[in-house]
Design a protein around this motif. Structure first.
Motif, PDB file in Angstrom:
ATOM      1  N   GLY A   1      11.261 -41.688   4.891  1.00 42.58           N
ATOM      2  CA  GLY A   1      11.113 -40.350   4.332  1.00 42.58           C
ATOM      3  C   GLY A   1       9.711 -39.820   4.503  1.00 42.58           C
ATOM      4  N   GLY A   2       9.506 -38.564   4.139  1.00 44.54           N
ATOM      5  CA  GLY A   2       8.176 -37.960   4.268  1.00 44.54           C
ATOM      6  C   GLY A   2       7.809 -37.745   5.726  1.00 44.54           C
ATOM      7  N   VAL A   3       6.606 -38.185   6.110  1.00 45.93           N
ATOM      8  CA  VAL A   3       6.117 -38.001   7.485  1.00 45.93           C
ATOM      9  C   VAL A   3       6.788 -39.012   8.405  1.00 45.93           C
ATOM     10  N   MET A   4       7.379 -38.508   9.481  1.00 42.32           N
ATOM     11  CA  MET A   4       8.134 -39.371  10.397  1.00 42.32           C
ATOM     12  C   MET A   4       7.425 -39.633  11.715  1.00 42.32           C
ATOM     13  N   ALA A   5       6.494 -38.761  12.087  1.00 45.33           N
ATOM     14  CA  ALA A   5       5.779 -38.923  13.353  1.00 45.33           C
ATOM     15  C   ALA A   5       4.577 -37.993  13.338  1.00 45.33           C
ATOM     16  N   HIS A   6       3.624 -38.246  14.201  1.00 45.18           N
ATOM     17  CA  HIS A   6       2.532 -37.302  14.438  1.00 45.18           C
ATOM     18  C   HIS A   6       1.977 -37.525  15.833  1.00 45.18           C
ATOM     19  N   THR A   7       1.246 -36.546  16.308  1.00 44.43           N
ATOM     20  CA  THR A   7       0.892 -36.503  17.733  1.00 44.43           C
ATOM     21  C   THR A   7      -0.470 -35.869  17.933  1.00 44.43           C
ATOM     22  N   THR A   8      -1.216 -36.349  18.922  1.00 48.07           N
ATOM     23  CA  THR A   8      -2.462 -35.686  19.293  1.00 48.07           C
ATOM     24  C   THR A   8      -2.173 -34.631  20.351  1.00 48.07           C
ATOM     25  N   TYR A   9      -3.084 -33.656  20.455  1.00 51.29           N
ATOM     26  CA  TYR A   9      -2.932 -32.561  21.404  1.00 51.29           C
ATOM     27  C   TYR A   9      -3.581 -32.930  22.744  1.00 51.29           C
ATOM     28  N   PRO A  10      -3.366 -32.133  23.775  1.00 56.46           N
ATOM     29  CA  PRO A  10      -3.897 -32.479  25.108  1.00 56.46           C
ATOM     30  C   PRO A  10      -5.379 -32.833  25.121  1.00 56.46           C
ATOM     31  N   GLU A  11      -6.200 -32.064  24.415  1.00 59.97           N
ATOM     32  CA  GLU A  11      -7.636 -32.321  24.452  1.00 59.97           C
ATOM     33  C   GLU A  11      -8.023 -33.631  23.762  1.00 59.97           C
ATOM     34  N   ASP A  12      -7.096 -34.163  22.953  1.00 61.81           N
ATOM     35  CA  ASP A  12      -7.369 -35.405  22.229  1.00 61.81           C
ATOM     36  C   ASP A  12      -6.712 -36.618  22.860  1.00 61.81           C
ATOM     37  N   GLY A  13      -6.124 -36.460  24.035  1.00 59.71           N
ATOM     38  CA  GLY A  13      -5.639 -37.613  24.778  1.00 59.71           C
ATOM     39  C   GLY A  13      -4.152 -37.807  24.857  1.00 59.71           C
ATOM     40  N   GLY A  14      -3.386 -37.150  24.024  1.00 56.22           N
ATOM     41  CA  GLY A  14      -1.940 -37.239  24.156  1.00 56.22           C
ATOM     42  C   GLY A  14      -1.317 -38.533  23.676  1.00 56.22           C
ATOM     43  N   GLU A  15      -1.216 -38.725  22.361  1.00 50.41           N
ATOM     44  CA  GLU A  15      -0.556 -39.904  21.805  1.00 50.41           C
ATOM     45  C   GLU A  15       0.517 -39.477  20.812  1.00 50.41           C
ATOM     46  N   ILE A  16       1.707 -40.048  20.955  1.00 50.31           N
ATOM     47  CA  ILE A  16       2.807 -39.792  20.032  1.00 50.31           C
ATOM     48  C   ILE A  16       3.036 -41.058  19.224  1.00 50.31           C
ATOM     49  N   HIS A  17       2.891 -40.969  17.906  1.00 51.14           N
ATOM     50  CA  HIS A  17       3.114 -42.099  17.016  1.00 51.14           C
ATOM     51  C   HIS A  17       4.364 -41.836  16.188  1.00 51.14           C
ATOM     52  N   VAL A  18       5.273 -42.793  16.189  1.00 52.69           N
ATOM     53  CA  VAL A  18       6.548 -42.666  15.487  1.00 52.69           C
ATOM     54  C   VAL A  18       6.628 -43.727  14.390  1.00 52.69           C
ATOM     55  N   ASP A  19       7.042 -43.320  13.200  1.00 55.86           N
ATOM     56  CA  ASP A  19       7.138 -44.239  12.064  1.00 55.86           C
ATOM     57  C   ASP A  19       8.370 -45.130  12.218  1.00 55.86           C
ATOM     58  N   ASP A  20       8.153 -46.414  12.438  1.00 52.50           N
ATOM     59  CA  ASP A  20       9.276 -47.317  12.677  1.00 52.50           C
ATOM     60  C   ASP A  20       9.925 -47.818  11.395  1.00 52.50           C
ATOM     61  N   ASP A  21       9.450 -47.345  10.249  1.00 52.65           N
ATOM     62  CA  ASP A  21      10.120 -47.660   8.991  1.00 52.65           C
ATOM     63  C   ASP A  21      11.284 -46.710   8.703  1.00 52.65           C
ATOM     64  N   GLU A  22      11.389 -45.656   9.498  1.00 51.79           N
ATOM     65  CA  GLU A  22      12.437 -44.661   9.245  1.00 51.79           C
ATOM     66  C   GLU A  22      13.818 -45.191   9.651  1.00 51.79           C
ATOM     67  N   ASN A  23      14.839 -44.547   9.113  1.00 54.42           N
ATOM     68  CA  ASN A  23      16.225 -44.903   9.449  1.00 54.42           C
ATOM     69  C   ASN A  23      16.655 -44.101  10.674  1.00 54.42           C
TER      70      ASN A  23
END
Length: 241
Positions: free
Chosen positions: A144-166
């Protein structure tokens, strides 16, 4: 420290304006219902809405950075414990494909562990990074709550996904306690390409709050999302070298 009533009211107003609710500053039922929904951990562009009156908000926001290369590589740094590796690879390819269908952008999976890809995809839990996100969403907090977050192009491009989610690879109407991994990935890819959150246009993939009970099986990008991404990269008519 407890926030003053004036500061709290201003924060609620900003939240309401961002999400196209009437900015009363009071937590009514409509506001409370939205606050309970799962969301992306990236910042909402609140500072940009303060100079705009209610009803004058643009339906989308651009971060201000973009990729100069139209052929982008992406790499999996690891895989989820909740979904199969093969399923993840398939869904992520489809998610990138939804953006390439309306732009000249092309996405290629990289298996080179030594060479940095343009975009890295990582499954994580709890505290895991120092990310361009507000302190309360720079970490994951379990289901629940925040499920993922991501950096923008100028910050390098990383996608982080919360693996505790269902997670489920795609939405299943018979299982409303799970979240569509595909829907969330399409949203996060929008960020990694340079889009910020839209102002909660109903049906926009870039709205800050995710749908987890009514995702259409064959959902598409909203017109707002298409206009925004084409502001950055143009449409498919652009000829690449």
């Amino acid at each position: 420290m407890v926030r003053s009533s004036d500061a709290m009211q201003e924060a609620v107003k900003n939240f309401q304006s961002m999400n196209r609710l009437k900015p009363t500053g009071k937590i009514n039922e409509e506001t409370k219902k939205l606050m309970k929904r799962s969301r992306c951990g990236n910042r909402d562009p609140v500072s940009r809405i303060k100079s705009r009156s209610y009803g004058e908000l643009l339906p989308y926001e651009l971060h201000g950075s973009k990729w100069t290369n139209y052929k982008l590589t992406y790499r999996f740094k690891n895989f989820s414990q909740k979904m199969t590796k093969e399923g993840i690879i398939k869904i992520v390819k489809e998610a990138f494909g939804m953006w390439s269908q309306v732009t000249p952008l092309r996405f290629i999976e990289s298996n080179d562990k030594k060479k940095r890809a343009h975009i890295d995809i990582q499954f994580s839990t709890r505290i895991h990074c120092c990310h361009e996100a507000p302190p309360d969403s720079a970490k994951f907090e379990g289901p629940g709550g925040v499920m993922a977050h991501t950096t923008y192009p100028e910050d390098g491009g990383e996608i982080h996904v919360d693996d505790d989610e269902n997670w489920r690879l795609e939405y299943d109407p018979k299982d409303t306690n799970t979240m569509s991994f595909k829907y969330v990935m399409v949203h996060e890819i929008g960020h990694v390409l340079g889009l910020e959150h839209s102002h909660f246009v109903e049906g926009s993939i870039m709205a800050p709050y995710y749908y987890n009970t009514d995702v259409p099986p064959n959902f598409k990008l909203h017109e707002t999302d298409i206009i925004a991404i084409q502001k950055l990269y143009g449409n498919q008519s652009i000829k690449l070298p």
